[in-house]
Design a protein around this motif. Sequence first.
Motif, PDB file in Angstrom:
ATOM      1  N   LEU A 278      10.660  45.234 -45.767  1.00 33.16           N
ATOM      2  CA  LEU A 278      10.026  43.799 -45.674  1.00 33.16           C
ATOM      3  C   LEU A 278      10.141  43.145 -46.778  1.00 33.16           C
ATOM      4  O   LEU A 278      10.371  41.938 -46.968  1.00 33.16           O
ATOM      5  N   GLU A 279       9.953  43.868 -48.113  1.00 30.91           N
ATOM      6  CA  GLU A 279       9.719  43.373 -49.335  1.00 30.91           C
ATOM      7  C   GLU A 279      10.967  42.929 -49.806  1.00 30.91           C
ATOM      8  O   GLU A 279      10.906  41.988 -50.550  1.00 30.91           O
ATOM      9  N   VAL A 280      12.147  43.373 -49.560  1.00 39.02           N
ATOM     10  CA  VAL A 280      13.575  42.719 -49.813  1.00 39.02           C
ATOM     11  C   VAL A 280      13.764  41.473 -49.151  1.00 39.02           C
ATOM     12  O   VAL A 280      14.285  40.518 -49.855  1.00 39.02           O
ATOM     13  N   ARG A 281      13.444  41.462 -47.877  1.00 35.04           N
ATOM     14  CA  ARG A 281      13.414  40.071 -47.206  1.00 35.04           C
ATOM     15  C   ARG A 281      12.540  39.149 -48.017  1.00 35.04           C
ATOM     16  O   ARG A 281      13.031  37.856 -47.987  1.00 35.04           O
ATOM     17  N   ILE A 282      11.468  39.468 -48.106  1.00 35.42           N
ATOM     18  CA  ILE A 282      10.446  38.482 -48.779  1.00 35.42           C
ATOM     19  C   ILE A 282      10.863  38.114 -50.250  1.00 35.42           C
ATOM     20  O   ILE A 282      10.683  36.890 -50.412  1.00 35.42           O
ATOM     21  N   ALA A 283      11.249  38.891 -50.886  1.00 38.59           N
ATOM     22  CA  ALA A 283      11.841  38.903 -52.165  1.00 38.59           C
ATOM     23  C   ALA A 283      12.768  37.799 -52.123  1.00 38.59           C
ATOM     24  O   ALA A 283      12.917  36.744 -53.061  1.00 38.59           O
ATOM     25  N   GLU A 284      13.749  37.892 -51.307  1.00 38.46           N
ATOM     26  CA  GLU A 284      14.908  36.970 -51.226  1.00 38.46           C
ATOM     27  C   GLU A 284      14.394  35.375 -50.825  1.00 38.46           C
ATOM     28  O   GLU A 284      15.071  34.566 -51.483  1.00 38.46           O
ATOM     29  N   SER A 285      13.586  35.328 -50.125  1.00 39.79           N
ATOM     30  CA  SER A 285      13.068  34.123 -49.484  1.00 39.79           C
ATOM     31  C   SER A 285      12.238  33.493 -50.629  1.00 39.79           C
ATOM     32  O   SER A 285      12.349  32.296 -50.789  1.00 39.79           O
ATOM     33  N   THR A 286      11.448  34.408 -51.407  1.00 38.73           N
ATOM     34  CA  THR A 286      10.640  33.647 -52.387  1.00 38.73           C
ATOM     35  C   THR A 286      11.502  33.231 -53.474  1.00 38.73           C
ATOM     36  O   THR A 286      11.127  32.156 -54.187  1.00 38.73           O
ATOM     37  N   THR A 287      12.498  34.152 -54.030  1.00 33.30           N
ATOM     38  CA  THR A 287      13.459  33.453 -54.990  1.00 33.30           C
ATOM     39  C   THR A 287      13.826  31.939 -54.564  1.00 33.30           C
ATOM     40  O   THR A 287      14.039  31.033 -55.382  1.00 33.30           O
ATOM     41  N   ARG A 290      11.276  29.430 -54.587  1.00 31.79           N
ATOM     42  CA  ARG A 290      10.890  29.113 -56.103  1.00 31.79           C
ATOM     43  C   ARG A 290      11.936  28.297 -56.770  1.00 31.79           C
ATOM     44  O   ARG A 290      11.449  27.339 -57.539  1.00 31.79           O
ATOM     45  N   ASN A 291      13.299  28.619 -56.658  1.00 29.31           N
ATOM     46  CA  ASN A 291      14.056  27.543 -57.336  1.00 29.31           C
ATOM     47  C   ASN A 291      14.144  26.181 -56.659  1.00 29.31           C
ATOM     48  O   ASN A 291      14.350  25.089 -57.522  1.00 29.31           O
ATOM     49  N   GLU A 297      10.054  19.727 -58.743  1.00 25.47           N
ATOM     50  CA  GLU A 297       9.127  19.591 -59.660  1.00 25.47           C
ATOM     51  C   GLU A 297       9.845  18.521 -60.807  1.00 25.47           C
ATOM     52  O   GLU A 297       9.197  17.734 -61.271  1.00 25.47           O
ATOM     53  N   HIS A 298      11.023  18.969 -61.290  1.00 22.81           N
ATOM     54  CA  HIS A 298      11.740  18.080 -62.256  1.00 22.81           C
ATOM     55  C   HIS A 298      11.902  17.026 -61.944  1.00 22.81           C
ATOM     56  O   HIS A 298      11.778  15.772 -62.363  1.00 22.81           O
ATOM     57  N   VAL A 299      12.306  16.811 -60.448  1.00 18.69           N
ATOM     58  CA  VAL A 299      12.698  15.373 -59.929  1.00 18.69           C
ATOM     59  C   VAL A 299      11.288  14.602 -59.770  1.00 18.69           C
ATOM     60  O   VAL A 299      11.460  13.470 -60.438  1.00 18.69           O
ATOM     61  N   CYS A 300      10.356  15.099 -59.384  1.00 22.64           N
ATOM     62  CA  CYS A 300       9.182  14.391 -59.270  1.00 22.64           C
ATOM     63  C   CYS A 300       8.522  13.887 -60.714  1.00 22.64           C
ATOM     64  O   CYS A 300       8.075  12.700 -60.725  1.00 22.64           O
TER      65      CYS A 300
END
Length: 545
Positions: A278-287, A290-291, A297-300
């Motif tokens: 489960l952590e592998v899947r969550i890490a991929e989605s979180t990364t 975040r990007n 944020e830069h655009v806003c």
Amino acid sequence: MRTVTLNRLPALSLGSKATLAVIALLSVMALVLGALFGYNQRRSQMDRLHEKTVSFAGNLAFNCNFALLAKDRARLDQLIAGVRLEKDVALVLVADSAGQVLASTDPSLLGTHLNYLPGPDAPDSTLWQPVQASLRYRAVAPVTALGAASGPEADESMFFAPGGAEANGARERLGWAVIEVSPERLNAELARSLRYAGLIFLLILILASGLAIVSVRRTVAPLHLLAEATRQIAHGEFGRTIPAARRDELGVLSESFNEMSLRLLRSRQEVEQLNSELEVRIAESTTELRNRYRELEHVCSDLRSLDSAKNDFLSLVSHEFRTPLGSIQLFSEMLLKGLDRSDTRRTDFLLTIINNCKRLTRLINEILDISRIEAGRMEFSRELFDLKETLYSTIFSLKPLFEERSLSCNFLTPEDPVRLCSDRDRIIQVLTNILSNAIRFSPPGNAVEVELSEENGRARVCVRDHGRGMRQEDIPKIFDKYTQLERIKPDSEGSGLGMTIAKLIVDNLGGSIRVESAPGRGTSFRVDFPAARPEAGETGEKPAQ
């Protein structure tokens, strides 16, 4: 399903608490006994010191009778020298009935008057009193003799009969015998005794603590092992077991604990395998999220900056361009309709149009300068130059304005050059704005004072005028672009934004600007710039931006 809640183990184990309780009890008993011992020793020693000092003072007073009557100072010196040889005696003196010191172990007290002696009505007994401003104690004994007896029976034996003297005649006070003692030796002996007692107590405490530790450890050792194993399981170390050799209740508890620990270990291994997937899947989605969030944020941030700059610019343009544009439109329509009946009037119309166009141009340039500085897009160069020459040339360029207003300029500078490594053109712009402001608000016939100085690595330019001044609450408003734009008059030659631009430039060049003013006392502008270091001035190289 039953749920059992286990409280966290205390910070100290049961054995440690029992050991500390025994040690604390012994310590309290020792402290109480030591305090009682010290108090009794101190009291006993002070009582002995009191009795000895009072006895010495009485004997000295008795022996000083004839010496005081005969004013025999040599005999008095011998008597007090003998007493001074006793331990703990710090000072011995003999005074007459008026309190004047006749003999003393301290020569500086001879001839002085004592202010602590009892009055003439005081009883003929030895006084014991502490000495102020020191740790000494004082015994004051009266030196008395019998008065004249009536009849031939009076003889010298009356002076040596303490009981019979009072019965046969009245005593006459001849003076005082004073002995001061210091309890330092007694205190040292008491401290030494307390140290010995403390060492004995420490040895007893160490032996008792050792016996208590051995006894308590043998009693609570199984519980300690169980508590330590439970703590490790609470921290995630499953599978931990403890010896279960005992046949009592603690042995049954140990076996149950070992079985529980092994089951927890197997359950944890299964959960960890599922969690890792489960952590592998969550890490991929979180990364990925975040990007995406950083990009948004830069655009806003860019959009907010652009929107703010747009609003400011539109507000300034719509607020300040109306008057000059209206004037241009009005006179252009008059020219178009042929209302210029003469060449002079047509020339006035055209001059008005040209002046308003110039005014719009200046206003646009200054607004653009403010926008570029606030947005960080204005570039500042760095070059080495003499601020004194730059300031002089700036004043000279404003000479027509001084002559137009019938003003003079008092220019004070140091003899040595004042070198800066900064943007020379922008500093000229700042100085021009400040000097123009001083000229504009100075009454005709006055003088504008300009002073240049260098101190602590800072170059300072002070510009003072003798105008009407301003209130303290109005000083910050001269740097506010919105306040200045609202004050622009239709016939004004400037845009009112000069001081705003000057402050922005000074801040970006690492300097500071300060204003001091009061109604009726004129205004003083003080601008500080970081002076160039001597190395840069000697090499002549331009520092990098």
